[in-house]
Design an enzyme around this catalytic site. Structure first.
Site, PDB file in Angstrom:
ATOM      1  CB  CYS A 115      -0.889   0.008   1.234  1.00 50.90           C
ATOM      2  SG  CYS A 115      -1.596   1.637   1.538  1.00 50.90           S
ATOM      3  CD  GLU A 150       7.788  -3.854 -14.868  1.00 54.12           C
ATOM      4  OE1 GLU A 150       7.043  -4.729 -14.400  1.00 54.12           O
ATOM      5  OE2 GLU A 150       8.203  -3.879 -16.043  1.00 54.12           O
ATOM      6  CB  CYS A 157      -6.198   0.018   2.659  1.00 52.82           C
ATOM      7  SG  CYS A 157      -4.919   1.272   2.798  1.00 52.82           S
ATOM      8  CB  CYS A 160      -5.610   4.336   0.215  1.00 52.45           C
ATOM      9  SG  CYS A 160      -3.989   3.626  -0.182  1.00 52.45           S
ATOM     10  CD  GLU A 307      12.748  -5.407 -16.259  1.00 59.35           C
ATOM     11  OE1 GLU A 307      11.898  -6.163 -16.759  1.00 59.35           O
ATOM     12  OE2 GLU A 307      12.707  -5.043 -15.083  1.00 59.35           O
TER      13      GLU A 307
HETATM   14  C1  GLA Z   1       8.990  -6.933 -15.653  1.00 55.24           C
HETATM   15  C2  GLA Z   1       9.701  -6.949 -14.317  1.00 55.24           C
HETATM   16  C3  GLA Z   1      10.742  -8.014 -14.214  1.00 55.24           C
HETATM   17  C4  GLA Z   1      10.286  -9.292 -14.858  1.00 55.24           C
HETATM   18  C5  GLA Z   1       9.882  -9.022 -16.286  1.00 55.24           C
HETATM   19  C6  GLA Z   1       9.456 -10.265 -17.031  1.00 55.24           C
HETATM   20  O1  GLA Z   1       9.496  -6.064 -16.550  1.00 55.24           O
HETATM   21  O2  GLA Z   1      10.264  -5.709 -13.993  1.00 55.24           O
HETATM   22  O3  GLA Z   1      11.006  -8.213 -12.849  1.00 55.24           O
HETATM   23  O4  GLA Z   1       9.193  -9.796 -14.156  1.00 55.24           O
HETATM   24  O5  GLA Z   1       8.796  -8.152 -16.284  1.00 55.24           O
HETATM   25  O6  GLA Z   1       9.097  -9.974 -18.350  1.00 55.24           O
HETATM   26 ZN    ZN Z   2      -3.772   1.553   0.809  1.00 59.30          ZN
END
Ligand code: GLA
Ligand code: ZN
Length: 672
Positions: A115, A150, A157, A160, A307
């Site tokens: 959270c 990410e 909750c 929030c 990535e």
């Molecule tokens: C995301 C995440 C990674 C991994 C990739 C797999 O980009 O940041 O940790 O899980 O996906 O594609």
């Molecule tokens: Zn929350």
């Protein structure tokens, strides 16, 4: 340059040595060197490992990894590990667990699961960043901070809910103005106390993730949750900056991800980074648009490809392999559009849990005699050879496309006129038409200065934020060409309709009044019939989805509808306004129309394709120190020829003139 310690295109990726045995570690390093890998992202998901309980921190493992890599010439992109909280924390402090859209309190599990308004999460995330900053501030191997991972997802909750009320107090000052902004007299929703307001989810105003009875509260909740997660990023960033003011801080974004307003995020990051995972059938233009959008978050500053998979994914329905050459091609597509790094998820394949079939530089077989490794090593050699030549080179576009997250949320939360309206899709159609023509585009937010562009497209500019109409007005008055579409100018930034006729504040600029909006199922078509041939536009085209029925107020009618009761009324118009022009596209045209339309407008403004190339061949230009670098990228499975007046192949040194060729899925970087 992102960090002068490593003056080349960084090459590497996520590395999770905590998941395998010590014996493998030396092998890893041996193979990284073979592949030309010079940066490894460590510690992304190791919170539970380095903090086994509330008071204990154990960094020995991490010390050893960073040292070992550094001794072998490999730098560390150091993550803060706060993207998945430890199980003990969830057990002891349930406030770190989110409440989901259905109103269920989550239990421990998954990741990206804290959270954002949990006092416990904030406290321990900050403390972790503080310890890491303190411990590694002098380490020569640390290149950049990678905060969390990410960020995304929302929480509903009680913490929030409280946070939301405070955020609303700050935004509106009084319940009176909040009631007005949300139009709460509708369905008897007037609020008299702040704590009557509850988060909008399936227990209250919303369903399906994108449907709501009150757009005001739902829009504000999205802004609030995006801000809350951003606050978590800032807490860690600030404490890291205290220790290491000179080391850049980033977090990895996800392109057109829906839930965060990335233009706000970009402003808080030293360098934007993002994770690129196209599926086998993702149009190249869509990936290109996402790269351009990530570059746009910091007004053209180079970004990081944090990535991508070297071969395949595990989480798509069909995880096809990248065909031979495609990993290299897509890596250069990122560089061509402004990336100064090429990084993978992941460097070695894990043996357990849900990512064991995710592609990696080192596959389960464990040695270097694989196609994927050979291709990785080949690209590594090229990136070493390129050295710092391309670093910080800029893309120069004369065309911009406006993209705005709040506008997107408002458009998608709108009940009516059509559930088939998809904002990103509509933007991408215009982008794709420009991409096919090899016209360079900047994806810009509503804060961006428009005066540097000859042409600005703003598809589905449903929400016109305060001051934006004036910005457009001035831009067109000074000679700019502005194009907008159906479902534009309808509401202000509170999502309240601008009364007095659509498209509201844009009406005088466009010289039209839209009286009604027809919506039909996607398979039902009307026609765009040109009144006379104009540039590349001729004859008639198909259109669908939404159909504005409009009157001109000074604009010239370029095309009319071909059928239905509004046949013969305007659908495409152009208004001369000051020294510029404002076009209106009153419906959703087919791609053939858009191709001819963008050609016509670009011709009129003298905006030229970067090069004339065969279909399926993409080109971009990056410039640096008075030099131009053209990236020619062949997405076809066959070799193609093209013509070039002159230039040098940056990788082979070959002088090019006249007809030259590029292999199937091949790339040429040409210096001019
Ligand atoms: C995301 C995440 C990674 C991994 C990739 C797999 O980009 O940041 O940790 O899980 O996906 O594609
Ligand atoms: Zn929350």
């Amino acid at each position: 340059m992102i960090n002068e310690k490593l003056p080349k295109i960084w090459y590497g990726g996520d590395y999770n040595p905590e998941q395998w045995e010590k014996e493998d570690w030396d092998e890893d390093v041996r193979m990284f060197k073979l592949a030309g890998i010079d940066v490894a992202t460590l510690n992304v998901f190791s919170w539970a490992l380095i903090q086994p309980d509330e008071e204990t921190y154990d960094f020995e493992w991490l010390d050893e990894q960073i040292d070992r890599l550094y001794e072998n010439g490999i730098y560390t992109c150091l993550a803060t590990s706060t993207a998945a909280h430890p199980a003990w924390m969830a057990k002891k402090y349930p406030d770190v667990l989110r409440v989901d859209y259905q109103g269920r309190k989550r239990k421990f599990g998954g990741r990206h699961n804290s959270c954002p308004n949990s006092p416990t999460y904030r406290k321990y995330a900050e403390r972790m960043a503080d310890r890491l900053g303190e411990r590694y501030k002098e380490h020569p191997g640390v290149l950049i901070w990678h905060v969390s991972n990410e960020y995304g997802g929302y929480c509903y909750c009680d913490n929030c809910a409280d946070g939301f009320r405070n955020w609303l107090k700050e935004k509106y000052g009084s319940l009176e103005s909040l009631n007005k902004a949300w139009n709460t007299r509708f369905w008897g929703h007037t609020f008299y106390e702040w704590d009557e307001i509850v988060p909008p989810n399936e227990l209250s105003e919303e369903w399906n993730g994108d449907s709501t009875s009150f757009q005001g509260i739902s829009l504000d909740y999205r802004i609030f949750q995006s801000d809350s997660l951003l606050e978590c990023f800032k807490i860690e960033r600030d404490v890291l900056k205290k220790h290491t003011p000179a080391i850049p801080v980033t977090t990895n974004l996800m392109g057109t991800y829906n839930e965060l307003d990335y233009f706000k995020w970009g402003r808080e990051m030293d360098v934007v980074s993002w994770d690129n995972y196209p599926a086998y059938n993702t149009p190249e233009s869509f990936t290109a648009m996402r790269h351009d959008l990530m570059r746009g978050l910091k007004s053209g500053q180079p970004f990081m490809l944090m990535e991508q998979t070297p071969s395949q994914q595990n989480w798509q329905p069909y995880n096809s392999l990248k065909r031979p050459g495609v990993m290299r091609l897509w890596s250069y597509q990122a560089v061509a559009r402004g990336a100064d790094t090429v990084m993978f998820f992941q460097l070695r394949r894990s043996v357990g849990a849900c990512e064991k079939y995710h592609g990696a530089v080192i596959e389960h077989v464990g040695h270097e005699n694989t196609r994927v490794f050979r291709e990785t090593a080949e690209l590594g050699r090229e990136l070493t050879q390129l050295s710092d030549t391309l670093l910080d080179a800029r893309v120069h576009a004369k065309v911009a496309i406006v993209f705005d997250w709040e506008n997107r949320w408002a458009t998608e939360l709108s009940s009516g006129p059509s559930k088939a309206l998809d904002y990103v899709n509509e933007v991408h159609k215009y982008y794709a038409a420009l991409f096919e023509e090899n016209i360079a585009v900047d994806m810009v937010g509503v804060e961006e200065d428009l005066s540097k562009y000859d042409i600005v497209f703003a598809p589905v500019l449903y929400m016109v934020k305060s001051g934006y109409a004036d910005k457009v007005r001035q831009y067109v008055q000074n000679g700019g060409t502005f194009i907008t579409t159906f479902f534009s100018g309808i509401v202000n930034e509170l999502d309240l309709v601008t009364t007095g006729g659509y498209p509201g504040e844009l009406r005088d600029i466009l010289g039209i009044w839209v009286e009604e909006i027809d919506a039909l199922p996607p398979e039902e078509k009307n026609q765009i019939v040109l009144k006379k041939d104009t540039g590349s536009l001729a004859g008639s085209y198909e259109c669908s989805l939404l159909f504005d029925i409009m009157h001109t107020e000074g604009a010239e009618v370029l095309a009319e509808y071909g059928s239905d009761f509004y046949a013969g009324t305007p659908v495409i118009t152009c208004n001369s306004f000051g020294q510029g022009k404002a076009y209106y596209v009153g419906t959703c045209p087919d791609q053939a129309f858009l191709t001819d339309f963008v050609k016509t407008i670009c011709d009129e403004k003298g905006v030229k394709p970067l090069l004339e190339l065969p279909k399926g061949v993409e080109v971009t230009e990056r410039r640096k120190d008075g030099r131009s670098y053209f990236f020619i990228m062949n997405h076809n499975s066959l070799k193609v020829d093209f013509e070039i007046s002159e230039g040098t192949d940056l990788l082979t040194g070959e002088e090019l003139k006249g007809i030259t060729s590029v292999e199937a899925y091949g790339v040429k970087i040409i210096k001019r």
